[in-house]
Design a protein around this motif. Structure first.
Motif, PDB file in Angstrom:
ATOM      1  N   ILE A 160       4.078   1.109   2.135  1.00 46.03           N
ATOM      2  CA  ILE A 160       3.949   0.080   3.176  1.00 46.03           C
ATOM      3  C   ILE A 160       3.755  -1.282   2.534  1.00 46.03           C
ATOM      4  CG2 ILE A 160       2.612  -0.700   5.184  1.00 46.03           C
ATOM      5  CD1 ILE A 160       1.636   2.274   5.384  1.00 46.03           C
TER       6      ILE A 160
ATOM      7  N   LYS B 194     -11.834 -17.715  11.142  1.00 45.35           N
ATOM      8  CA  LYS B 194     -11.098 -17.920  12.392  1.00 45.35           C
ATOM      9  C   LYS B 194     -11.588 -19.151  13.150  1.00 45.35           C
ATOM     10  CE  LYS B 194      -9.643 -13.167  12.938  1.00 45.35           C
ATOM     11  NZ  LYS B 194     -10.474 -12.504  11.902  1.00 45.35           N
TER      12      LYS B 194
ATOM     13  N   GLU C   1     -13.374 -13.974   5.516  1.00 43.53           N
ATOM     14  CA  GLU C   1     -14.080 -13.961   6.799  1.00 43.53           C
ATOM     15  C   GLU C   1     -15.487 -14.539   6.625  1.00 43.53           C
ATOM     16  OE1 GLU C   1     -12.475 -13.601   9.342  1.00 43.53           O
ATOM     17  OE2 GLU C   1     -10.884 -12.124   9.060  1.00 43.53           O
TER      18      GLU C   1
ATOM     19  N   ASN D  33      -5.179 -10.947  12.851  1.00 40.05           N
ATOM     20  CA  ASN D  33      -5.539  -9.703  12.164  1.00 40.05           C
ATOM     21  C   ASN D  33      -4.295  -8.967  11.679  1.00 40.05           C
ATOM     22  OD1 ASN D  33      -8.162 -10.198  12.739  1.00 40.05           O
ATOM     23  ND2 ASN D  33      -8.342  -8.693  14.387  1.00 40.05           N
ATOM     24  N   GLY D  34      -4.398  -8.420  10.493  1.00 38.04           N
ATOM     25  CA  GLY D  34      -3.333  -7.577   9.972  1.00 38.04           C
ATOM     26  C   GLY D  34      -2.156  -8.342   9.392  1.00 38.04           C
ATOM     27  N   MET D  35      -2.276  -9.646   9.220  1.00 33.68           N
ATOM     28  CA  MET D  35      -1.154 -10.443   8.726  1.00 33.68           C
ATOM     29  C   MET D  35      -1.092 -10.520   7.198  1.00 33.68           C
ATOM     30  SD  MET D  35       0.729 -11.125  11.105  1.00 33.68           S
ATOM     31  CE  MET D  35       0.690 -10.894  12.876  1.00 33.68           C
ATOM     32  N   GLY D  36      -2.178 -10.090   6.545  1.00 32.03           N
ATOM     33  CA  GLY D  36      -2.122 -10.031   5.080  1.00 32.03           C
ATOM     34  C   GLY D  36      -3.126 -10.908   4.350  1.00 32.03           C
TER      35      GLY D  36
ATOM     36  N   TYR E 274       0.892  -1.162   0.000  1.00 32.56           N
ATOM     37  CA  TYR E 274       0.000   0.000   0.000  1.00 32.56           C
ATOM     38  C   TYR E 274       0.931   1.213   0.000  1.00 32.56           C
ATOM     39  CZ  TYR E 274      -3.542  -3.341   1.577  1.00 32.56           C
ATOM     40  OH  TYR E 274      -4.406  -4.407   1.688  1.00 32.56           O
TER      41      TYR E 274
ATOM     42  N   GLU F 162     -14.987  -9.493   2.527  1.00 34.40           N
ATOM     43  CA  GLU F 162     -15.061  -9.227   3.957  1.00 34.40           C
ATOM     44  C   GLU F 162     -16.171  -8.196   4.186  1.00 34.40           C
ATOM     45  OE1 GLU F 162     -11.396  -7.610   5.515  1.00 34.40           O
ATOM     46  OE2 GLU F 162     -11.850  -8.385   7.507  1.00 34.40           O
TER      47      GLU F 162
ATOM     48  N   THR G 260      -5.207  -8.699   1.997  1.00 33.62           N
ATOM     49  CA  THR G 260      -4.308  -8.214   0.950  1.00 33.62           C
ATOM     50  C   THR G 260      -4.046  -9.319  -0.077  1.00 33.62           C
ATOM     51  OG1 THR G 260      -3.267  -6.790   2.601  1.00 33.62           O
ATOM     52  CG2 THR G 260      -2.086  -7.069   0.518  1.00 33.62           C
TER      53      THR G 260
ATOM     54  N   ALA H 179       2.893  -5.137   2.416  1.00 38.93           N
ATOM     55  CA  ALA H 179       2.048  -6.027   3.226  1.00 38.93           C
ATOM     56  C   ALA H 179       2.302  -7.499   2.918  1.00 38.93           C
ATOM     57  CB  ALA H 179       0.578  -5.690   3.008  1.00 38.93           C
TER      58      ALA H 179
HETATM   59  P1  ATP Z   1      -7.820  -8.590   9.062  1.00 41.23           P
HETATM   60  O1  ATP Z   1      -8.317  -9.897   9.489  1.00 41.23           O
HETATM   61  O2  ATP Z   1      -7.713  -7.592  10.180  1.00 41.23           O
HETATM   62  O3  ATP Z   1      -8.514  -8.022   7.839  1.00 41.23           O
HETATM   63  P2  ATP Z   1      -5.642  -9.355   7.362  1.00 41.23           P
HETATM   64  O4  ATP Z   1      -4.813 -10.538   7.691  1.00 41.23           O
HETATM   65  O5  ATP Z   1      -6.674  -9.499   6.318  1.00 41.23           O
HETATM   66  O6  ATP Z   1      -6.293  -8.813   8.673  1.00 41.23           O
HETATM   67  P3  ATP Z   1      -4.654  -7.174   5.793  1.00 41.23           P
HETATM   68  O7  ATP Z   1      -5.930  -6.394   5.868  1.00 41.23           O
HETATM   69  O8  ATP Z   1      -4.332  -7.855   4.534  1.00 41.23           O
HETATM   70  O9  ATP Z   1      -4.624  -8.215   6.983  1.00 41.23           O
HETATM   71  O10 ATP Z   1      -3.462  -6.206   6.203  1.00 41.23           O
HETATM   72  C1  ATP Z   1      -2.085  -6.540   6.059  1.00 41.23           C
HETATM   73  C2  ATP Z   1      -1.199  -5.363   6.390  1.00 41.23           C
HETATM   74  O11 ATP Z   1      -1.421  -4.324   5.458  1.00 41.23           O
HETATM   75  C3  ATP Z   1      -1.471  -4.763   7.762  1.00 41.23           C
HETATM   76  O12 ATP Z   1      -0.252  -4.428   8.355  1.00 41.23           O
HETATM   77  C4  ATP Z   1      -2.286  -3.536   7.480  1.00 41.23           C
HETATM   78  O13 ATP Z   1      -2.043  -2.531   8.436  1.00 41.23           O
HETATM   79  C5  ATP Z   1      -1.773  -3.119   6.119  1.00 41.23           C
HETATM   80  N1  ATP Z   1      -2.851  -2.470   5.354  1.00 41.23           N
HETATM   81  C6  ATP Z   1      -4.043  -3.022   5.028  1.00 41.23           C
HETATM   82  N2  ATP Z   1      -4.794  -2.149   4.315  1.00 41.23           N
HETATM   83  C7  ATP Z   1      -4.046  -1.021   4.199  1.00 41.23           C
HETATM   84  C8  ATP Z   1      -4.247   0.252   3.568  1.00 41.23           C
HETATM   85  N3  ATP Z   1      -5.372   0.520   2.896  1.00 41.23           N
HETATM   86  N4  ATP Z   1      -3.231   1.164   3.648  1.00 41.23           N
HETATM   87  C9  ATP Z   1      -2.093   0.871   4.297  1.00 41.23           C
HETATM   88  N5  ATP Z   1      -1.829  -0.296   4.911  1.00 41.23           N
HETATM   89  C10 ATP Z   1      -2.789  -1.237   4.871  1.00 41.23           C
END
Ligand code: ATP
Length: 233
Positions: free
Chosen positions: A14, A191, A159, A36-39, A11, A83, A42, A16
């Motif tokens: 950043i 989950k 999800e 959460n937030g592991m990708g 992103y 999601e 993405t 991911a």
């Molecule tokens: P969740 O279950 O919370 O959705 P996830 O495993 O699906 O988690 P992602 O949403 O893919 O995780 O996020 C992966 C990483 O990318 C995280 O560190 C998040 O902060 C970052 N991220 C996600 N969306 C954005 C965005 N729009 N801009 C910047 N960083 C982002």
């Protein structure tokens, strides 16, 4: 059927995903697990063409699809249940189902309105209700039904049962089991590991944008440490 190799997605500045690699085989249920937030989302967005990876390859039925526009990817037979479900709140159930419907498959008995309503009888009862009037479970059935109306070869659920009551969750699992029986390939993010290990064949656990463990349901359930270490459950 679907194969990711070394996928990196960012992103802006950043990053991911750091070399995501996974495979979803035809007719199997594959899961993508991680805190959460592991990708996970993405990864899904990279597959579906919502985000453009800057490295790696994504192959669907042998063809590279990374970087293609989302509608081109969907047309090749990839369906998404996003999601948060994202049903149209001010369209009726019927309109939600037919608004984006298309048949991209060569299946002799394609999904259509009647077939989706037979599959989710609850939606038939709610056919003229607005999306905003549905319960979470009904919205999820609608989101799945909407994806099926595109007659995908592979369906991705981000999800799948988040926030749903246990009974409704059970019903969704049963339906997903039936879709698997019918030969649909499924990539599942959820989950509720114990429940999904019943219908899933293969699992990938991701942490900080890369796969840290992969294995079958027996291996996943046999190792409680895995859940503690990577999933926090
Ligand atoms: P969740 O279950 O919370 O959705 P996830 O495993 O699906 O988690 P992602 O949403 O893919 O995780 O996020 C992966 C990483 O990318 C995280 O560190 C998040 O902060 C970052 N991220 C996600 N969306 C954005 C965005 N729009 N801009 C910047 N960083 C982002």
């Amino acid at each position: 059927m679907l194969e990711l190799s070394g996928v990196e997605t960012s992103y802006g500045s950043i990053q991911a995903l750091f070399g995501m690699t996974l495979r979803a085989d035809q007719g199997q249920v594959t899961t993508l697990l991680g805190r959460n937030g592991m990708g996970k989302t993405t990864t899904v967005s990279s597959i579906m063409g919502i985000l453009k990876p800057h490295a790696g390859t994504i192959r669907f039925e042998g063809h590279e699809i990374q970087g293609q526009p989302a509608y081109v990817i969907a047309k090749q037979g990839l369906g998404l249940v996003p999601e948060g479900r994202q049903v149209f709140p001010n369209l009726s159930v019927r309109e939600n189902l037919i608004a984006t419907a298309a048949n991209y498959s060569t299946d002799a008995t394609p999904w259509n309105l009647e077939r989706v309503l037979d599959f989710f009888p609850r939606l038939r009862e709610r056919l003229d209700n607005m999306g905003s009037q549905l319960s979470g479970g009904e919205q999820q059935m609608l989101a799945i039904g909407r994806a099926l109306m595109l007659n995908p070869k592979l369906i991705i659920l981000d999800e799948a049962t988040e926030g749903l009551a246990p009974l409704i969750r059970q019903e969704i699992w049963n339906r997903l089991g039936e879709l698997k029986q019918s030969g649909l390939t499924i990539l599942l993010i959820d989950k509720n590991i114990d429940e999904l290990s019943r219908i899933a064949d293969r699992h990938y656990i991701i942490e900080k944008g890369r796969v840290v463990w992969e294995g079958d349901s027996a291996a996943l359930t046999a190792d409680p440490e895995l859940k503690l270490k990577y999933l926090g459950v």
